[in-house]
Design an enzyme around this catalytic site. Structure first.
Site, PDB file in Angstrom:
ATOM      1  N   GLU A  25       0.583  -0.687  -0.004  1.00 46.71           N
ATOM      2  CA  GLU A  25      -0.665  -0.467   0.016  1.00 46.71           C
ATOM      3  C   GLU A  25       1.093   1.315  -0.172  1.00 46.71           C
ATOM      4  O   GLU A  25       0.173   2.533   0.698  1.00 46.71           O
ATOM      5  CB  GLU A  25      -0.768   0.128   1.429  1.00 46.71           C
ATOM      6  CG  GLU A  25      -1.778  -1.103   0.995  1.00 46.71           C
ATOM      7  CD  GLU A  25      -3.280  -1.053   2.200  1.00 46.71           C
ATOM      8  OE1 GLU A  25      -2.973  -0.204   3.256  1.00 46.71           O
ATOM      9  OE2 GLU A  25      -4.402  -1.689   1.880  1.00 46.71           O
ATOM     10  N   GLU A  82     -10.828  -4.825   8.644  1.00 52.12           N
ATOM     11  CA  GLU A  82      -8.669  -4.166   8.628  1.00 52.12           C
ATOM     12  C   GLU A  82      -8.272  -4.590   7.739  1.00 52.12           C
ATOM     13  O   GLU A  82      -8.120  -3.347   6.855  1.00 52.12           O
ATOM     14  CB  GLU A  82      -8.274  -3.701   9.801  1.00 52.12           C
ATOM     15  CG  GLU A  82      -7.546  -2.776  10.704  1.00 52.12           C
ATOM     16  CD  GLU A  82      -7.718  -1.210   9.890  1.00 52.12           C
ATOM     17  OE1 GLU A  82      -6.583  -0.970   9.716  1.00 52.12           O
ATOM     18  OE2 GLU A  82      -9.359  -1.202  10.166  1.00 52.12           O
ATOM     19  N   VAL A  86      -3.693 -11.080   0.964  1.00 49.62           N
ATOM     20  CA  VAL A  86      -2.447 -12.604   0.873  1.00 49.62           C
ATOM     21  C   VAL A  86      -1.273 -12.659  -0.599  1.00 49.62           C
ATOM     22  O   VAL A  86      -1.002 -11.412  -0.946  1.00 49.62           O
ATOM     23  CB  VAL A  86      -3.389 -13.318  -0.410  1.00 49.62           C
ATOM     24  CG1 VAL A  86      -2.904 -14.714  -0.919  1.00 49.62           C
ATOM     25  CG2 VAL A  86      -4.718 -12.862   0.182  1.00 49.62           C
ATOM     26  N   ASN A 123      -6.102   0.661  -6.214  1.00 52.42           N
ATOM     27  CA  ASN A 123      -5.943  -0.076  -6.355  1.00 52.42           C
ATOM     28  C   ASN A 123      -7.019  -1.182  -6.748  1.00 52.42           C
ATOM     29  O   ASN A 123      -8.109  -1.892  -6.308  1.00 52.42           O
ATOM     30  CB  ASN A 123      -5.917  -1.171  -4.714  1.00 52.42           C
ATOM     31  CG  ASN A 123      -5.102  -1.923  -4.787  1.00 52.42           C
ATOM     32  OD1 ASN A 123      -5.131  -3.349  -5.213  1.00 52.42           O
ATOM     33  ND2 ASN A 123      -5.304  -2.539  -3.318  1.00 52.42           N
ATOM     34  N   TYR A 130     -13.138  -7.269  -4.841  1.00 56.55           N
ATOM     35  CA  TYR A 130     -14.194  -7.065  -4.548  1.00 56.55           C
ATOM     36  C   TYR A 130     -15.549  -7.626  -4.952  1.00 56.55           C
ATOM     37  O   TYR A 130     -16.636  -8.494  -4.923  1.00 56.55           O
ATOM     38  CB  TYR A 130     -13.952  -5.419  -3.683  1.00 56.55           C
ATOM     39  CG  TYR A 130     -12.555  -5.687  -2.822  1.00 56.55           C
ATOM     40  CD1 TYR A 130     -12.797  -7.100  -1.507  1.00 56.55           C
ATOM     41  CD2 TYR A 130     -12.262  -4.568  -2.631  1.00 56.55           C
ATOM     42  CE1 TYR A 130     -11.691  -7.379  -1.081  1.00 56.55           C
ATOM     43  CE2 TYR A 130     -11.495  -4.668  -1.373  1.00 56.55           C
ATOM     44  CZ  TYR A 130     -10.748  -5.726  -0.823  1.00 56.55           C
ATOM     45  OH  TYR A 130      -9.563  -5.792   0.376  1.00 56.55           O
ATOM     46  N   GLU A 142     -15.191   5.235  -0.235  1.00 55.97           N
ATOM     47  CA  GLU A 142     -15.147   3.900  -0.976  1.00 55.97           C
ATOM     48  C   GLU A 142     -14.981   2.346  -0.149  1.00 55.97           C
ATOM     49  O   GLU A 142     -14.664   1.737  -0.140  1.00 55.97           O
ATOM     50  CB  GLU A 142     -14.073   3.494  -2.066  1.00 55.97           C
ATOM     51  CG  GLU A 142     -13.978   4.561  -3.294  1.00 55.97           C
ATOM     52  CD  GLU A 142     -13.653   4.325  -4.160  1.00 55.97           C
ATOM     53  OE1 GLU A 142     -12.854   3.025  -3.939  1.00 55.97           O
ATOM     54  OE2 GLU A 142     -12.972   5.374  -5.179  1.00 55.97           O
TER      55      GLU A 142
END
Length: 156
Positions: A25, A82, A86, A123, A130, A142
Protein backbone atom coordinates in the site's frame (compact mmCIF):
# COMPACT_ATOMS: atom_id res chain seq x y z
CA UNK A 1 -5.53 -24.30 1.39
CA UNK A 2 -6.63 -24.25 5.02
CA UNK A 3 -8.59 -21.27 6.34
CA UNK A 4 -8.78 -21.06 10.11
CA UNK A 5 -8.96 -18.70 13.04
CA UNK A 6 -5.57 -17.33 13.98
CA UNK A 7 -3.80 -18.83 16.99
CA UNK A 8 -1.25 -17.18 19.28
CA UNK A 9 1.59 -19.04 17.54
CA UNK A 10 0.62 -17.22 14.31
CA UNK A 11 1.43 -13.75 15.66
CA UNK A 12 4.85 -13.36 14.00
CA UNK A 13 3.52 -14.51 10.62
CA UNK A 14 0.52 -12.17 10.89
CA UNK A 15 2.81 -9.25 11.70
CA UNK A 16 5.01 -10.16 8.74
CA UNK A 17 1.99 -10.02 6.42
CA UNK A 18 0.78 -6.75 7.94
CA UNK A 19 4.19 -5.28 7.08
CA UNK A 20 3.99 -6.75 3.58
CA UNK A 21 0.56 -5.15 3.18
CA UNK A 22 1.93 -1.78 4.27
CA UNK A 23 4.66 -2.09 1.65
CA UNK A 24 2.08 -3.04 -1.00
CA UNK A 25 0.00 0.00 0.00
CA UNK A 26 3.07 2.23 -0.44
CA UNK A 27 3.46 2.88 3.29
CA UNK A 28 6.35 0.58 4.25
CA UNK A 29 7.24 2.55 7.38
CA UNK A 30 3.69 2.99 8.67
CA UNK A 31 3.45 -0.15 10.81
CA UNK A 32 4.09 0.81 14.44
CA UNK A 33 2.92 -2.30 16.24
CA UNK A 34 5.20 -5.07 17.40
CA UNK A 35 4.69 -8.75 18.02
CA UNK A 36 3.80 -8.32 21.72
CA UNK A 37 1.20 -5.62 21.07
CA UNK A 38 -0.33 -7.57 18.18
CA UNK A 39 -0.46 -10.71 20.31
CA UNK A 40 -2.28 -8.82 23.07
CA UNK A 41 -4.66 -7.23 20.57
CA UNK A 42 -5.65 -10.56 19.04
CA UNK A 43 -5.39 -12.99 21.93
CA UNK A 44 -5.90 -11.21 25.28
CA UNK A 45 -8.87 -12.39 27.33
CA UNK A 46 -10.75 -9.23 26.36
CA UNK A 47 -9.58 -9.13 22.72
CA UNK A 48 -11.88 -7.21 20.41
CA UNK A 49 -9.96 -7.88 17.22
CA UNK A 50 -9.91 -11.22 15.44
CA UNK A 51 -7.99 -12.75 12.58
CA UNK A 52 -8.31 -15.61 10.16
CA UNK A 53 -5.35 -17.01 8.27
CA UNK A 54 -4.92 -18.85 5.00
CA UNK A 55 -2.35 -21.60 5.31
CA UNK A 56 -0.76 -23.49 2.44
CA UNK A 57 1.74 -26.29 3.00
CA UNK A 58 2.25 -25.18 6.59
CA UNK A 59 2.92 -21.53 5.68
CA UNK A 60 0.57 -18.62 6.37
CA UNK A 61 -0.01 -16.97 3.01
CA UNK A 62 -2.98 -14.74 3.80
CA UNK A 63 -4.68 -12.87 6.61
CA UNK A 64 -8.01 -11.26 7.35
CA UNK A 65 -7.90 -9.02 10.44
CA UNK A 66 -11.32 -7.82 11.58
CA UNK A 67 -13.48 -6.51 14.39
CA UNK A 68 -17.15 -5.88 15.04
CA UNK A 69 -18.87 -2.65 14.12
CA UNK A 70 -22.50 -1.74 14.61
CA UNK A 71 -25.33 -0.49 12.43
CA UNK A 72 -28.03 1.57 14.05
CA UNK A 73 -30.10 0.98 10.91
CA UNK A 74 -30.13 -2.80 11.24
CA UNK A 75 -29.78 -2.88 15.01
CA UNK A 76 -27.14 -5.60 14.59
CA UNK A 77 -23.37 -5.85 14.58
CA UNK A 78 -21.37 -6.32 11.42
CA UNK A 79 -17.78 -7.16 10.61
CA UNK A 80 -15.30 -4.46 9.70
CA UNK A 81 -12.45 -5.97 7.72
CA UNK A 82 -9.37 -3.98 8.65
CA UNK A 83 -6.83 -5.90 6.58
CA UNK A 84 -7.04 -8.53 3.89
CA UNK A 85 -3.74 -9.58 2.40
CA UNK A 86 -2.53 -12.56 0.41
CA UNK A 87 1.12 -13.00 -0.50
CA UNK A 88 2.01 -12.48 -4.13
CA UNK A 89 2.79 -16.15 -4.69
CA UNK A 90 -0.61 -17.18 -3.29
CA UNK A 91 -2.69 -14.69 -5.28
CA UNK A 92 -4.99 -16.36 -7.74
CA UNK A 93 -5.21 -19.55 -5.64
CA UNK A 94 -8.55 -18.70 -4.07
CA UNK A 95 -7.03 -17.73 -0.71
CA UNK A 96 -8.60 -14.25 -0.69
CA UNK A 97 -12.05 -15.54 -1.56
CA UNK A 98 -11.70 -18.32 1.01
CA UNK A 99 -10.81 -15.78 3.70
CA UNK A 100 -13.83 -13.68 2.72
CA UNK A 101 -16.03 -16.78 2.77
CA UNK A 102 -14.86 -17.53 6.32
CA UNK A 103 -15.85 -14.00 7.37
CA UNK A 104 -19.22 -14.38 5.64
CA UNK A 105 -19.75 -17.64 7.51
CA UNK A 106 -18.80 -15.92 10.77
CA UNK A 107 -21.28 -13.14 10.02
CA UNK A 108 -24.14 -15.45 9.10
CA UNK A 109 -23.56 -17.80 12.05
CA UNK A 110 -23.64 -14.90 14.51
CA UNK A 111 -26.47 -12.87 13.00
CA UNK A 112 -24.21 -10.07 11.79
CA UNK A 113 -25.75 -8.20 8.88
CA UNK A 114 -22.80 -7.16 6.75
CA UNK A 115 -19.09 -6.89 6.12
CA UNK A 116 -17.61 -3.43 5.57
CA UNK A 117 -14.13 -2.45 4.43
CA UNK A 118 -12.24 0.29 2.64
CA UNK A 119 -10.04 0.08 -0.43
CA UNK A 120 -7.44 2.52 -1.69
CA UNK A 121 -8.68 4.46 -4.70
CA UNK A 122 -5.74 3.32 -6.87
CA UNK A 123 -6.04 -0.38 -6.04
CA UNK A 124 -8.02 -1.55 -9.07
CA UNK A 125 -7.06 -5.24 -8.68
CA UNK A 126 -8.60 -5.21 -5.18
CA UNK A 127 -11.72 -3.42 -6.43
CA UNK A 128 -12.11 -5.97 -9.21
CA UNK A 129 -11.75 -8.82 -6.71
CA UNK A 130 -14.28 -7.32 -4.30
CA UNK A 131 -16.80 -6.75 -7.07
CA UNK A 132 -16.32 -10.32 -8.30
CA UNK A 133 -17.31 -11.74 -4.88
CA UNK A 134 -20.41 -9.55 -4.59
CA UNK A 135 -19.05 -6.43 -2.92
CA UNK A 136 -20.31 -3.04 -3.95
CA UNK A 137 -18.78 0.40 -3.85
CA UNK A 138 -20.23 2.90 -1.44
CA UNK A 139 -19.75 6.62 -2.06
CA UNK A 140 -17.10 9.20 -1.16
CA UNK A 141 -14.86 7.05 1.08
CA UNK A 142 -15.28 3.93 -1.00
CA UNK A 143 -16.24 1.62 1.83
CA UNK A 144 -17.39 -1.77 0.53
CA UNK A 145 -19.92 -4.19 1.87
CA UNK A 146 -21.35 -7.66 1.43
CA UNK A 147 -24.84 -8.17 2.78
CA UNK A 148 -28.14 -9.81 1.99
CA UNK A 149 -28.15 -12.45 -0.73
CA UNK A 150 -24.49 -11.93 -1.63
CA UNK A 151 -23.44 -12.50 2.01
CA UNK A 152 -25.54 -15.67 2.15
CA UNK A 153 -24.12 -16.91 -1.15
CA UNK A 154 -20.54 -16.26 -0.09
CA UNK A 155 -21.12 -18.08 3.20
CA UNK A 156 -22.17 -21.25 1.36
Amino acid sequence: MIIRRAMPADTAAILHLIRALATYEREPDAVRTDEAALHDTLFAADARVSAHVAESEGEIVGIAVWFLNYSTWTGRPGIYLEDLFVTEVARGTGAGKALFRALAQEAVANGYTRIDWAVLDWNQPAKDFYQAIGGRRQTTWEPWRIDGAALQELAR
